[in-house]
Design an enzyme around this catalytic site. Structure first.
Site, PDB file in Angstrom:
ATOM      1  N   ALA A 159       0.810  45.492 -53.298  1.00 24.96           N
ATOM      2  CA  ALA A 159       0.506  45.528 -51.879  1.00 24.96           C
ATOM      3  C   ALA A 159       1.711  44.971 -50.908  1.00 24.96           C
ATOM      4  O   ALA A 159       1.430  44.301 -50.256  1.00 24.96           O
ATOM      5  CB  ALA A 159      -0.680  44.493 -51.668  1.00 24.96           C
ATOM      6  N   GLY A 189       7.621  43.186 -45.356  1.00 22.12           N
ATOM      7  CA  GLY A 189       8.539  41.989 -45.921  1.00 22.12           C
ATOM      8  C   GLY A 189       9.268  42.177 -47.176  1.00 22.12           C
ATOM      9  O   GLY A 189      10.235  42.014 -47.418  1.00 22.12           O
ATOM     10  N   HIS A 190       8.364  42.892 -48.138  1.00 21.44           N
ATOM     11  CA  HIS A 190       8.970  43.376 -49.516  1.00 21.44           C
ATOM     12  C   HIS A 190      10.132  44.208 -49.254  1.00 21.44           C
ATOM     13  O   HIS A 190      11.103  44.192 -50.047  1.00 21.44           O
ATOM     14  CB  HIS A 190       7.760  43.840 -50.143  1.00 21.44           C
ATOM     15  CG  HIS A 190       6.527  42.938 -50.746  1.00 21.44           C
ATOM     16  ND1 HIS A 190       5.339  43.150 -50.129  1.00 21.44           N
ATOM     17  CD2 HIS A 190       6.671  42.007 -51.487  1.00 21.44           C
ATOM     18  CE1 HIS A 190       4.742  42.239 -50.581  1.00 21.44           C
ATOM     19  NE2 HIS A 190       5.386  41.436 -51.413  1.00 21.44           N
ATOM     20  N   LYS A 219       8.930  33.291 -46.664  1.00 16.60           N
ATOM     21  CA  LYS A 219       7.486  32.819 -46.176  1.00 16.60           C
ATOM     22  C   LYS A 219       7.048  32.065 -46.993  1.00 16.60           C
ATOM     23  O   LYS A 219       6.291  30.918 -46.698  1.00 16.60           O
ATOM     24  CB  LYS A 219       6.714  34.313 -45.995  1.00 16.60           C
ATOM     25  CG  LYS A 219       5.371  33.902 -45.429  1.00 16.60           C
ATOM     26  CD  LYS A 219       4.561  35.218 -45.479  1.00 16.60           C
ATOM     27  CE  LYS A 219       3.704  35.334 -46.743  1.00 16.60           C
ATOM     28  NZ  LYS A 219       2.535  34.349 -47.091  1.00 16.60           N
ATOM     29  N   SER A 235       2.091  39.401 -44.742  1.00 11.36           N
ATOM     30  CA  SER A 235       1.768  39.010 -45.969  1.00 11.36           C
ATOM     31  C   SER A 235       0.776  40.228 -46.557  1.00 11.36           C
ATOM     32  O   SER A 235       0.042  40.831 -45.764  1.00 11.36           O
ATOM     33  CB  SER A 235       0.932  37.708 -45.733  1.00 11.36           C
ATOM     34  OG  SER A 235       0.062  37.594 -46.865  1.00 11.36           O
ATOM     35  N   SER A 236       0.722  40.177 -47.856  1.00 12.76           N
ATOM     36  CA  SER A 236      -0.370  41.198 -48.599  1.00 12.76           C
ATOM     37  C   SER A 236      -1.638  40.927 -48.004  1.00 12.76           C
ATOM     38  O   SER A 236      -2.370  41.508 -48.064  1.00 12.76           O
ATOM     39  CB  SER A 236      -0.134  41.184 -49.828  1.00 12.76           C
ATOM     40  OG  SER A 236       1.282  41.354 -50.374  1.00 12.76           O
TER      41      SER A 236
END
Ligand code: PAF
Length: 283
Positions: free
Chosen positions: A32, A36-37, A149, A185-186
């Site tokens: 997901a 951010g990733h 995070k 966030s996912s």
């Protein structure tokens, strides 16, 4: 980019690359993927010859099985994003591949893993240590990238890596935020558009609270953050802790440490969705 699903293939591919003198960066994820990733992957691509991104929704770190069932699964879109970011290998194994037998190892690094998320999600960090130690052993990376995070998670993983003698560099990467300030966030995809707007109040309050430090005690700042967020309809604070940024032990005054961080978990909306964030007061 190669997509690999077995440990044997991952090891043989990485052994070849290592023999050619290539450095390896690892970005562990549960899929997901979002911006951010992508920032972690891009950083790894810049700093290493080879970047391995693991996509594995690790069941052992979910103490709440409905949370696991709700977690978004988007493998095809994840692989497209990783191609764009320049990753070398997407490692997406099955649960049986990673845990052919139940993992009975117990990790314990108090206070880092026993406070905050550790207290509210018993077993969570044990599961994180189980999977991350396996990923470190399989990939033997030079560097591993984690988003700040999950501030507490990085502290726990550092302790685990030291304890088990992994010789790698753990690279913390800054939180990437939506325009409203909400930490990416996912889980944000599980919020309705209205809830997403509401959730922005979490970081807006944390950011504003940095201005209160000169006039208020730690306890007063704590209480005002909790009261202001709880005053927003649709938000409910689970905990707010103002801690030493390294040990994660509570601090009682602003002079107690040169590294002070406020860590929060808030329930948002009717489902509700559990969101975490943090703010740095000192350091
Ligand atoms: O931060 C996460 O997404 C997970 O906890 C991690 C580090 C990938 C382990 O499953």
């Amino acid at each position: 980019m190669k997509q690999i699903s077995t440990i044997a293939e991952l090891r043989s591919e990485l052994n070849c690359l290592r023999e050619q003198g290539k450095t390896i960066g690892l970005v562990p994820t549960m899929g997901a993927l979002h911006a951010g990733h992508a920032s972690l992957v891009r950083r790894s691509v810049e700093e290493n010859d080879v970047t391995v991104v693991s996509i594995f929704l690790n069941p052992t770190q979910f103490n709440d099985k409905t949370d696991l069932a709700k977690y978004p699964r988007t493998l095809d879109a994840d692989c497209r994003l990783l191609e764009e970011c320049g990753a070398t290998i997407a490692f997406a194994p099955s649960v049986d591949e990673i845990y052919p037998e139940p993992d009975t190892r117990q990790f314990s690094y108090p206070p880092t893993d026993s406070v905050m998320e550790g207290a509210f999600r018993p077993g969570h960090f044990n599961g994180v240590c189980q999977i991350v130690s396996k990923l470190f052993a399989m990939t033997e990376p030079d560097r591993a990238y984690f988003g700040e995070k999950d501030f507490q998670q990085i502290a726990v993983i550092r302790r685990m890596a030291d304890d088990l003698g992994f010789k790698l560099q753990i690279v913390p990467c800054p939180v990437i935020r939506e325009q409203s300030g909400l930490a990416m966030s996912s889980r944000n995809t599980l919020l309705t558009p209205e809830e997403r707007e509401t959730a922005a109040a979490i970081y807006q309050t944390l950011r504003t609270s940095r201005e209160w430090v000169n006039e208020m005690t730690v306890e007063e700042v704590h209480d005002k953050v909790v009261a202001d967020i709880n005053a927003v309809e649709g938000l409910q604070v689970q905990y707010y802790s103002i801690v030493d940024g390294r040990s994660l032990a509570d601090v009682g005054s602003w002079d107690e440490s040169d590294d002070i961080v406020g860590c929060i978990t808030v329930f948002c909306g009717s489902q509700p969705i559990r969101l975490i964030d943090h703010v740095r007061y000192k350091g």
